[in-house]
Design an enzyme around this catalytic site. Structure first.
Site, PDB file in Angstrom:
ATOM      1  N   ASN A   1      -7.168  -2.590  -4.422  1.00 26.79           N
ATOM      2  CA  ASN A   1      -6.206  -3.675  -4.231  1.00 26.79           C
ATOM      3  C   ASN A   1      -6.227  -4.315  -2.856  1.00 26.79           C
ATOM      4  OD1 ASN A   1      -5.057  -0.908  -3.953  1.00 26.79           O
ATOM      5  ND2 ASN A   1      -3.381  -2.040  -2.984  1.00 26.79           N
TER       6      ASN A   1
ATOM      7  N   HIS B   1      -5.626  -0.148  -8.062  1.00 23.08           N
ATOM      8  CA  HIS B   1      -4.757  -0.419  -9.208  1.00 23.08           C
ATOM      9  C   HIS B   1      -5.522  -0.101 -10.491  1.00 23.08           C
ATOM     10  CE1 HIS B   1      -2.075  -2.127  -6.429  1.00 23.08           C
ATOM     11  NE2 HIS B   1      -2.205  -3.407  -6.660  1.00 23.08           N
TER      12      HIS B   1
ATOM     13  N   CYS C   1      -3.532  -9.029  -6.324  1.00 21.17           N
ATOM     14  CA  CYS C   1      -4.519  -7.949  -6.472  1.00 21.17           C
ATOM     15  C   CYS C   1      -4.686  -7.521  -7.932  1.00 21.17           C
ATOM     16  CB  CYS C   1      -4.108  -6.751  -5.629  1.00 21.17           C
ATOM     17  SG  CYS C   1      -2.353  -6.358  -5.686  1.00 21.17           S
TER      18      CYS C   1
ATOM     19  N   GLY D   1      -0.306  -1.660  -2.119  1.00 19.51           N
ATOM     20  CA  GLY D   1      -0.002  -3.012  -2.569  1.00 19.51           C
ATOM     21  C   GLY D   1       1.321  -3.534  -2.052  1.00 19.51           C
TER      22      GLY D   1
ATOM     23  N   VAL E   1      -2.857  -5.976   5.202  1.00 19.45           N
ATOM     24  CA  VAL E   1      -3.978  -6.811   4.774  1.00 19.45           C
ATOM     25  C   VAL E   1      -4.668  -7.421   5.993  1.00 19.45           C
ATOM     26  CG1 VAL E   1      -4.635  -8.848   3.437  1.00 19.45           C
ATOM     27  CG2 VAL E   1      -2.974  -7.221   2.501  1.00 19.45           C
TER      28      VAL E   1
ATOM     29  N   THR F   1      -1.620  -8.029  12.181  1.00 20.54           N
ATOM     30  CA  THR F   1      -1.201  -6.656  12.474  1.00 20.54           C
ATOM     31  C   THR F   1      -0.764  -5.884  11.231  1.00 20.54           C
ATOM     32  OG1 THR F   1       1.024  -7.432  12.956  1.00 20.54           O
ATOM     33  CG2 THR F   1      -0.473  -7.225  14.831  1.00 20.54           C
TER      34      THR F   1
ATOM     35  N   GLN G   1       0.016   0.763 -10.333  1.00 22.26           N
ATOM     36  CA  GLN G   1      -0.404   0.150  -9.081  1.00 22.26           C
ATOM     37  C   GLN G   1      -0.215   1.053  -7.869  1.00 22.26           C
ATOM     38  OE1 GLN G   1       1.183  -4.087 -10.763  1.00 22.26           O
ATOM     39  NE2 GLN G   1       0.682  -4.038  -8.611  1.00 22.26           N
TER      40      GLN G   1
END
Lengths: 352, 352, 352, 352
Positions: free
Chosen positions: A328, A243, A151, A182, A18, A15, A178
């Protein structure tokens, strides 16, 4: 492989940010099919559609909507599991599955530097997957864990690999800018992002340095870190995805920018040879305009699976300077694990 | 000095971004009073209030509102002129005034690397103002030009000076994350800024490298560049004001982070000795929190006149790494010139 | 009043966003002095400097740094308390202090619509403070609570008051574009803010509508809501500070834009008559440029204490349209309470 | 229709923001093929790849790269032309082509309110294309011009159409929060966008009001504006793509939010009946979450060709309030023209 024969896979931590990328990337995958989604007990028991605050611009894949979310503690039956688990639970759950015979492709950082666990970028160190055998023996597992990296480390390492092969690496000083994604969601507070730079990301500089050296190191029964030095400064900027990294490199053998560009552009890896479904046409794409790569223009290159290099030029102190950009949450996270799984499948290393 | 005896000054390029900062900083200045505002013929003949699209958050100073804008070609009568002229006209106009006997404090880049023109940060190389005499002789001018530097160079150099003094400098690798206001107005298009980083700013890397070495070089009749190396990567990020720079430094004599911090904090310059009106209490302020400096929190330190240093730590490759932040339109532009003028006044070098 | 005789005050919820603004605004206040800072048990017992993640651009006031943070449950001895308490604890703590005889100036929403509690903008309804007497009687308190309102409601209401007085109000349709700081810290996730608008802020539309009507209503022993209608649509945009509101108004008696501007500009309130320390020179400032007000240029007007109006023009459907901007954490929060306290002091209603 | 028989089309103003969208949308179009690209003399004579600063995240379509850019004055031979010309040249060039017999699908504003020129949203007023005949007669042209509208007007009008059909329209008050890409490139300066809202877009409010009424008006030999009132307040916010609009509507016949949602969801137009290649499955998509639509999550709905509606609720003053979002450079510009061209083709009205 017809769709009816696709390999069932589980997404752990399905969920989160990623996890959603895993579900998205696997939705129309020719080899894998999301059969199980696993999350914390807040979500368990509900449909994936109900449990998930879907935050990708495309809609949630139809097939995933009705899957019932399993709890971390529930049995996972798929032979392959993609893990986007948070660090505090990844260690135990991933080990449990590996012990039970499953192939775990993990984006979590827990096992990345474990001496028994391969840390793999499919184009960079595909031979490290051979470490699976020793892992099984040492851990007493019938399955195994393969990790992809941080990443920032993946983006950088893809660009370092052709330099290492052609010229040897001595020292790398890198400053990152970045993206917000992330840090997941809710992640970075907006008051830290708008009109601001935060010059610190916890443990990121250490991960970047050691993971780059493990990726580029050798495996001969043990993983040895490649013998070059890395010094990193990691910053958070107001970019959603992608990134950007400014790199200065001292090589073992000098190279001109033109020679470096030739090395970047000639670089192909095992995924390109095998024509894996998620392999970018080129792992490293070089832009020649003087103001590229830019996140907004370049992060989607080859489906977000390439490292995009630009501004390759001499460094007044080291040999070369350049800027490299990677997506990323695609190449730097979910996409890396999917490509690793494809590599394992093609090499006959999946337990199916 | 009573207000009635304030020195009349001209602001050249008064309607632009840096020109507005000059007018703002000089509004309540104890020594100087804006008597003339000069701009291109689009603005000339109108009141400053009418001619200027004032873009600073505080209102336009009352006294400046009714000044009639002079044309670039008009005679300037004030003995001191602050120049925010665009590069394409700065050369000719500044020379004309210097020839006519005026003291020109310039933020333009035209003469910065001229072998006859001092490039001065008041805390770093105040002795370089002695170059005025040779400039007058060589150029045949009765007045003179003193330049301040590029915003990025000033911010970095303030932090390098105490390291140079205490430990010697060998090599500096720096990556900048620069603010939008550095490009003026309209400057950077919003579609290049929002959700993006642009990894290139024209001529900025060269300026940063050579200006830092001129600031930190010596003057003994000629200006010689300091013999350390600089490699810069300059990036534009979505920050309104405040340049952030990630720095790795190789010293001539090793120093620990604690020793470096001690040097930063002990640093005082001539402006502090002389207690000049615009001098920051400390030229370099060290933050010990692990996530500072940040533009939004630190750019206004000491009225935007300090370089704020943080994350001082060992570098795996060089000796030290740190992050430094400076306000690009205050310390990095208008404020630098005003402080230089104060220095000249205190040293008796102004033609009044 | 000499500084040595300043009234000691407590700041409740002192470590949060609005609490920090209270501490900042009161640092050099001529009448009040921060003597106590109160926060949750996470902070209690530590110095204010240690306990607080100070997030305002100016440094923490020196005098506040060494104050020891008290716990919510500790006794508060100052006769006046400014409350930036979170909603879930404000009710109980504020009542305890009021019962104990203290004057509580609250930014919390808990008691705003309480029939016994005045909701006051010092320029709009200063007479509502008379409600204190009935509050004391009904609640059995020896002290009292005065609330200021929601930031969006204060900004709008300041602009509606001169229209109500001159022309009468019938209907107001308002769309807000609200700043990130309105949600506190960490507040809005950056992934919801960058390159985005969120068209919903929980309970904001209701608060805006009812508070505007209470402010503009009458007090004759009871508070009655003013009999005009409000329809609000509240949005979050990527602005740090300053709420912008697009307003369409139907008046009881038609007015031209010029007549409305005249009413806005003529408006003065009790704080201006009394020349209270925090009173803006004008409560409503009108900008005539066609692209103002803008948060970045106008939010600091009169120290962030004015509502800035622009684009006053006819509405094709109602009578008037205009845009109004206010600083949400200054005039819309801490500054509003401080001004209310000044009003009470000047009117002799503080218990000191 | 096989690819070899695709209709050759010209893109006028091909190097700008909207021109690039045309080239992108037409790259794999089943019916049309970009045969000519036309731009100003700065670009003319070069290849499209060289002349264009391509700013879309996907790469420039391969087939377009080698097209030689024609000058505004050059002859255009394709029977259909899509125009993204800037206002100052659109009038003359579009008329020249229409006179020469070509079908011009224009995104320029020049002819939108011309009494002889249809202003068409394919789902809203497809019958207006009948106006072509009178246009040819009155103008003495053998070809014709069809315009799509302002991006803000298209987004709003798509949502008003089902309300008009079901309940009748009386009054619409709308506040827009518009994306940066609506101003083209370089367009809005970043210093106006970051941490800011600009409450004014030149001529936008007038266009929105009159175009909405022309779209929703009738054609019976003349175009008559629909007899409802529109009052608009247009704002620029820091969003890359996607205009968000807060709408209050008074209907001729009251409707509940549920009835309005039913009308939105039942709405289909001629493009859906004809299954045109660029037609969204639904012209209006309703989101039921309380914080949608959001640009980042919803602007790509149905390929960026749908208006996404959310927060449908009662208005305290009018009947209904809701928020509507549309992708300004897809549905609001290039996509609208392409869909209009598809409609004309399907209806047999293209000169091929």
């Amino acid at each position: 492989m017809s769709n009816s024969k696709r390999i069932p896979v589980a997404v752990l931590g399905a969920t989160g940010s990623v996890g959603q990328r895993f579900v998205q990337l696997l939705a129309d995958h020719p080899w894998f099919e999301v059969a199980e989604v696993v999350a914390s007990d807040r979500s368990a028991g509900r449909s994936y559609a109900e449990a998930t605050d879907w935050r990708l611009s495309a809609d949630m894949p139809e097939a995933a909507r009705s899957l019932t979310v399993k709890d971390y503690g529930d049995e996972v039956t798929s032979p392959v599991a993609f893990s986007a688990l948070p660090g505090e639970v990844a260690g135990e759950i991933e080990a449990r599955l590996a012990k039970a015979g499953q192939a775990v492709l993990s984006n979590a950082s827990t096992y990345r530097m474990d001496p028994d666990v391969p840390l793999v970028i499919a184009e960079v160190n595909p031979d490290h997957v051979r470490g699976i055998e020793r892992q099984k023996a040492n851990k007493g597992w019938s399955g195994f864990i393969i990790t992809n990296g941080n990443c920032t480390a993946i983006t950088l390492t893809l660009s370092l690999k052709p330099l290492q092969d052609a010229f040897g690496l001595d020292s790398v000083i890198v400053t990152t800018m970045q993206a917000l994604s992330g840090a997941g969601y809710p992640g970075v507070p907006s008051l830290d992002a708008v009109d601001n730079v935060v010059p610190f990301i916890s443990t990121e500089e250490e991960k970047l340095a050691e993971e780059a050296r493990k990726f580029l190191g050798s495996y001969d029964g043990d993983f040895s870190l490649a013998p070059f030095k890395v010094s990193a400064s990691c910053n958070r900027v107001a970019v959603r995805d992608g990134h950007t990294e400014a790199v200065s490199v001292r090589l073992q053998n000098r190279a001109t920018p033109e020679e470096a560009i030739a090395a970047f552009e000639a670089f192909r890896g095992r995924p390109q040879e095998l024509q894996l479904p998620s392999a970018p046409a080129r792992p490293v794409v070089v832009r020649r305009e003087n103001n590229r790569p830019q996140p907004i223009l370049d992060r989607e290159t080859h489906g977000g699976m390439a490292s995009v290099v630009g501004r390759v030029r001499e460094c007044e102190i080291f040999d070369l300077r350049y800027t490299v950009l990677g997506h990323n949450t695609l190449r730097g996270a979910a996409g890396a694990s999917v490509l690793n799984a494809e590599l394992l499948k093609a090499e006959g290393l999946l337990p199916v």
